[in-house]
Design a protein around this motif. Structure first.
Motif, PDB file in Angstrom:
ATOM      1  N   VAL A  87       0.854  -1.198   0.000  1.00  0.00           N
ATOM      2  CA  VAL A  87       0.000   0.000   0.000  1.00  0.00           C
ATOM      3  C   VAL A  87       0.886   1.242   0.000  1.00  0.00           C
ATOM      4  CG1 VAL A  87      -1.691   1.302   1.340  1.00  0.00           C
ATOM      5  CG2 VAL A  87      -1.840  -1.177   1.231  1.00  0.00           C
ATOM      6  N   GLU A  88       0.599   2.154  -0.927  1.00  0.00           N
ATOM      7  CA  GLU A  88       1.368   3.404  -0.996  1.00  0.00           C
ATOM      8  C   GLU A  88       0.401   4.557  -1.276  1.00  0.00           C
ATOM      9  OE1 GLU A  88       4.580   4.016  -0.560  1.00  0.00           O
ATOM     10  OE2 GLU A  88       5.680   2.154  -0.970  1.00  0.00           O
ATOM     11  N   GLU A  89       0.896   5.799  -1.102  1.00  0.00           N
ATOM     12  CA  GLU A  89       0.080   6.950  -1.472  1.00  0.00           C
ATOM     13  C   GLU A  89      -0.096   6.969  -2.985  1.00  0.00           C
ATOM     14  OE1 GLU A  89       1.205  10.868  -0.264  1.00  0.00           O
ATOM     15  OE2 GLU A  89       1.717  10.201   1.741  1.00  0.00           O
ATOM     16  N   SER A  90      -1.289   7.293  -3.406  1.00  0.00           N
ATOM     17  CA  SER A  90      -1.567   7.358  -4.841  1.00  0.00           C
ATOM     18  C   SER A  90      -0.633   8.368  -5.524  1.00  0.00           C
ATOM     19  CB  SER A  90      -3.033   7.755  -4.995  1.00  0.00           C
ATOM     20  OG  SER A  90      -3.287   8.220  -6.250  1.00  0.00           O
ATOM     21  N   ALA A  91      -0.332   9.464  -4.812  1.00  0.00           N
ATOM     22  CA  ALA A  91       0.493  10.539  -5.392  1.00  0.00           C
ATOM     23  C   ALA A  91       1.888  10.043  -5.785  1.00  0.00           C
ATOM     24  CB  ALA A  91       0.614  11.684  -4.389  1.00  0.00           C
ATOM     25  N   LEU A  92       2.371   9.034  -5.077  1.00  0.00           N
ATOM     26  CA  LEU A  92       3.714   8.515  -5.376  1.00  0.00           C
ATOM     27  C   LEU A  92       3.785   8.083  -6.845  1.00  0.00           C
ATOM     28  CD1 LEU A  92       6.543   7.423  -4.520  1.00  0.00           C
ATOM     29  CD2 LEU A  92       5.406   5.285  -3.929  1.00  0.00           C
ATOM     30  N   PHE A  93       2.731   7.433  -7.311  1.00  0.00           N
ATOM     31  CA  PHE A  93       2.762   6.899  -8.676  1.00  0.00           C
ATOM     32  C   PHE A  93       2.372   7.958  -9.707  1.00  0.00           C
ATOM     33  CE2 PHE A  93       2.029   3.346  -5.745  1.00  0.00           C
ATOM     34  CZ  PHE A  93       3.237   2.705  -5.942  1.00  0.00           C
ATOM     35  N   ALA A  94       1.461   8.857  -9.315  1.00  0.00           N
ATOM     36  CA  ALA A  94       1.086   9.930 -10.253  1.00  0.00           C
ATOM     37  C   ALA A  94       2.315  10.780 -10.559  1.00  0.00           C
ATOM     38  CB  ALA A  94      -0.026  10.774  -9.648  1.00  0.00           C
ATOM     39  N   ARG A  95       3.148  11.024  -9.550  1.00  0.00           N
ATOM     40  CA  ARG A  95       4.325  11.881  -9.753  1.00  0.00           C
ATOM     41  C   ARG A  95       5.461  11.157 -10.461  1.00  0.00           C
ATOM     42  NH1 ARG A  95       5.378  14.584  -4.022  1.00  0.00           N
ATOM     43  NH2 ARG A  95       7.388  15.140  -4.917  1.00  0.00           N
ATOM     44  N   SER A  96       5.545   9.857 -10.318  1.00  0.00           N
ATOM     45  CA  SER A  96       6.697   9.155 -10.888  1.00  0.00           C
ATOM     46  C   SER A  96       6.380   8.493 -12.232  1.00  0.00           C
ATOM     47  CB  SER A  96       7.191   8.101  -9.900  1.00  0.00           C
ATOM     48  OG  SER A  96       6.126   7.245  -9.528  1.00  0.00           O
ATOM     49  N   GLU A 110      -7.045   9.124   6.725  1.00  0.00           N
ATOM     50  CA  GLU A 110      -6.612  10.459   7.179  1.00  0.00           C
ATOM     51  C   GLU A 110      -6.391  11.400   6.005  1.00  0.00           C
ATOM     52  OE1 GLU A 110      -3.462   8.615   9.050  1.00  0.00           O
ATOM     53  OE2 GLU A 110      -4.777   7.829  10.615  1.00  0.00           O
ATOM     54  N   GLY A 111      -7.318  11.385   5.071  1.00  0.00           N
ATOM     55  CA  GLY A 111      -7.260  12.320   3.944  1.00  0.00           C
ATOM     56  C   GLY A 111      -6.219  11.956   2.892  1.00  0.00           C
ATOM     57  N   VAL A 112      -5.559  10.803   3.046  1.00  0.00           N
ATOM     58  CA  VAL A 112      -4.536  10.422   2.065  1.00  0.00           C
ATOM     59  C   VAL A 112      -5.094   9.307   1.171  1.00  0.00           C
ATOM     60  CG1 VAL A 112      -2.220   9.462   1.754  1.00  0.00           C
ATOM     61  CG2 VAL A 112      -2.690  10.993   3.672  1.00  0.00           C
ATOM     62  N   LYS A 113      -5.010   9.519  -0.134  1.00  0.00           N
ATOM     63  CA  LYS A 113      -5.504   8.487  -1.058  1.00  0.00           C
ATOM     64  C   LYS A 113      -4.475   7.388  -1.159  1.00  0.00           C
ATOM     65  CE  LYS A 113      -8.469  11.038  -4.136  1.00  0.00           C
ATOM     66  NZ  LYS A 113      -8.422  11.908  -5.284  1.00  0.00           N
ATOM     67  N   LEU A 114      -4.928   6.169  -0.903  1.00  0.00           N
ATOM     68  CA  LEU A 114      -4.004   5.030  -0.919  1.00  0.00           C
ATOM     69  C   LEU A 114      -4.333   4.085  -2.071  1.00  0.00           C
ATOM     70  CD1 LEU A 114      -3.988   4.251   2.910  1.00  0.00           C
ATOM     71  CD2 LEU A 114      -2.257   5.498   1.620  1.00  0.00           C
TER      72      LEU A 114
END
Ligand code: AMP
Length: 457
Positions: free
Chosen positions: A78-87, A106-110
């Motif tokens: 499980v990781e933050e969705s943003a990690l993959f959108a940015r990379s 907690e407001g973080v998309k996983l």
């Protein structure tokens, strides 16, 4: 309808009784008619007969990693969705439509990770590996998740192993990684062919992009809708497209290597020279771009020989990602790596004679006849097991035939048979499961004899 009495509590009691009865009735009905839940689409069970091949692959990968000085890293699925959108990039199939989102916390998309390089880079930054002596050489093995259309060799949950070298820009790193992947496949009996290309850097790629867009505009009406939509944003995607109608268009597309800046050209030439020196056979594939935004310069893929580029059969691939550490908030750090698909490697191993004997799950089966023999058999089983030899029994069965059938199914090389006579004589019958030949030996000598037969002493 249940009869309802006057008092409130009485009415509730009756309702409860009837509700419970109805619930039970419904449950029984459901049980009667309910089907066994199916394996979800795109998922795969690894069954006991395949598991030994998976174990072998893991052992070979781990051994290769050790011998080339890579350390193991495990990151969560499980990781933050943003990690993959940015990379990987927002305009990629993976980020646009293939990631499995899980509940927001907690407001973080996983999401479930669709690949692992971005996670490794996150961990490299998070844990201050930038401050270790460079390069940092890491390897991983784990499950990835992509909501793709399932087809042969393409699953929604699959395994990859990967090797990453962070903190070294020299072209010999690219060549060594290709060598490692190639050698590893050779060691498991897979003759791999290497496809390679360079997609340049932030300096030279815009020029190539312009040339590519200009070319594809001339054949726009022949492109698939997706490529047409993405053309101006990311023209490289057109070269990566798997749609049949886009395949012939790649042939006349301009080549990136003709647009490389001097440093990128030099880097690429050096990689090729190293590959030549290492005697590694490779093909320049001008349409090879890899689908993810983070790549630059060298990109490569490995195929099982005889299988074409563009089919769904790449064993794996990789390349340089010199900008990724910085994109994710670290200081500029060159890096290079690869990811290989385990399902495809295991599928190839299955066809290979080299691994046929590994289909066997045990070397020895202990069979018994009669109650006294059962306890002797269990004792013998424990003695054999303690030596590390793989051994099985089925003490619940009584006849010899059914037990030998099990031994055959398990692929046992020898069965040890103990009946009433053997209990009395303190002996054991050793049966060669292939030839059917039998011999009688003393109970106390069994382990020693078995070791000799299996070539372990
Ligand atoms: P990629 O980085 O997407 O090119 O993936 C590297 C390798 O992982 C591929 O060459 C495949 O062997 C494997 N792979 C990628 N996606 C899947 C999938 N959906 N199912 C099975 N293997 C996959």
């Amino acid at each position: 309808m249940p009869k309802i009495f006057k008092t409130q509590s009485g009415a509730v009691a009756i309702h409860k009784k009837h509700d419970a009865a109805r619930a039970q009735q419904e449950e029984t009905q459901e049980k009667k008619h309910s089907r066994t839940p199916e394996l979800p689409r795109g998922m795969k069970d690894i069954l006991p007969h395949e598991a030994p091949l998976w174990d072998i692959l893991y052992a070979r990968v781990a051994g290769t990693a050790r011998s080339y000085g890579f350390e193991k890293i495990e990151t969560p699925v499980v990781e933050e969705s943003a990690l993959f959108a940015r990379s990987i990039g927002k305009d990629t199939d993976i980020v646009e439509k293939e990631m499995y989102a899980i509940a927001e916390t907690e407001g973080v998309k996983l999401v479930l990770r669709p690949e692992n390089t971005a996670s490794i880079v996150r961990a490299y930054i998070n844990h201050g590996m930038l401050n270790l002596p460079q390069p940092v050489k890491l390897w991983y093995w784990g499950q990835m998740f992509r909501h793709e259309r399932p087809q042969s060799g393409r699953y929604r949950q699959f395994h990859q192993f990967g090797f990453e070298v962070l903190g070294d820009e020299s072209p010999i790193v690219d060549a060594e990684l290709i060598l490692i992947a190639y050698n590893m496949y050779r060691d498991i009996g897979i003759d791999a062919s290497i496809q390679i290309n360079s997609i340049g850097c932030g300096q030279c790629r815009p020029l190539y992009h312009q040339a590519l867009v200009a070319y594809y505009r001339t054949v726009r009406h022949e492109m698939c809708e997706n490529c047409r939509k993405r053309l101006s944003k990311n023209s490289l995607r057109a070269l990566d497209c798997k749609e049949p109608q886009c395949q012939p268009l790649k042939k006349d597309a301009p080549h990136c290597v003709d647009y490389l800046c001097e440093p990128c050209k030099e880097h690429f030439m050096s990689v090729l020279e190293y590959l030549d020196e290492l005697d590694l056979p490779y093909f320049l594939n001008h349409a090879l771009v890899r689908g993810l935004d983070y790549y630059n310069r060298t990109v490569f893929e490995l195929y099982a020989s005889g299988e074409e580029e563009g089919s769904q059969t790449a064993l794996g691939g990789g390349g340089r990602y010199d900008g990724l550490v910085e994109i994710l908030g670290g200081r500029p750090t060159p890096a290079c790596g690869f990811a290989q698909g385990c399902e495809r490697a295991v599928a190839k191993m299955k066809d290979n004679e080299m691994f046929k004997s590994h289909a066997r799950t045990v070397d020895i089966f202990v069979a018994q006849l009669g109650n006294q023999a059962k306890s002797k058999a269990l004792k013998l089983f424990e003695e054999v097991r303690a030596t590390g030899i793989t051994v099985a029994h089925n003490l619940g069965k009584n006849g010899l035939r059914p037990q030998l059938e099990i031994a055959n199914k398990l692929g046992a090389r020898y069965s040890l048979v103990i009946g009433q006579k053997e209990v009395q004589d303190e002996t054991v019958i050793i049966r060669d499961m292939e030839s059917g030949a039998q011999e009688v030996i003393g109970f106390n000598k069994t382990v020693r004899d078995l070791k000799k037969k299996l070539g372990l002493s």
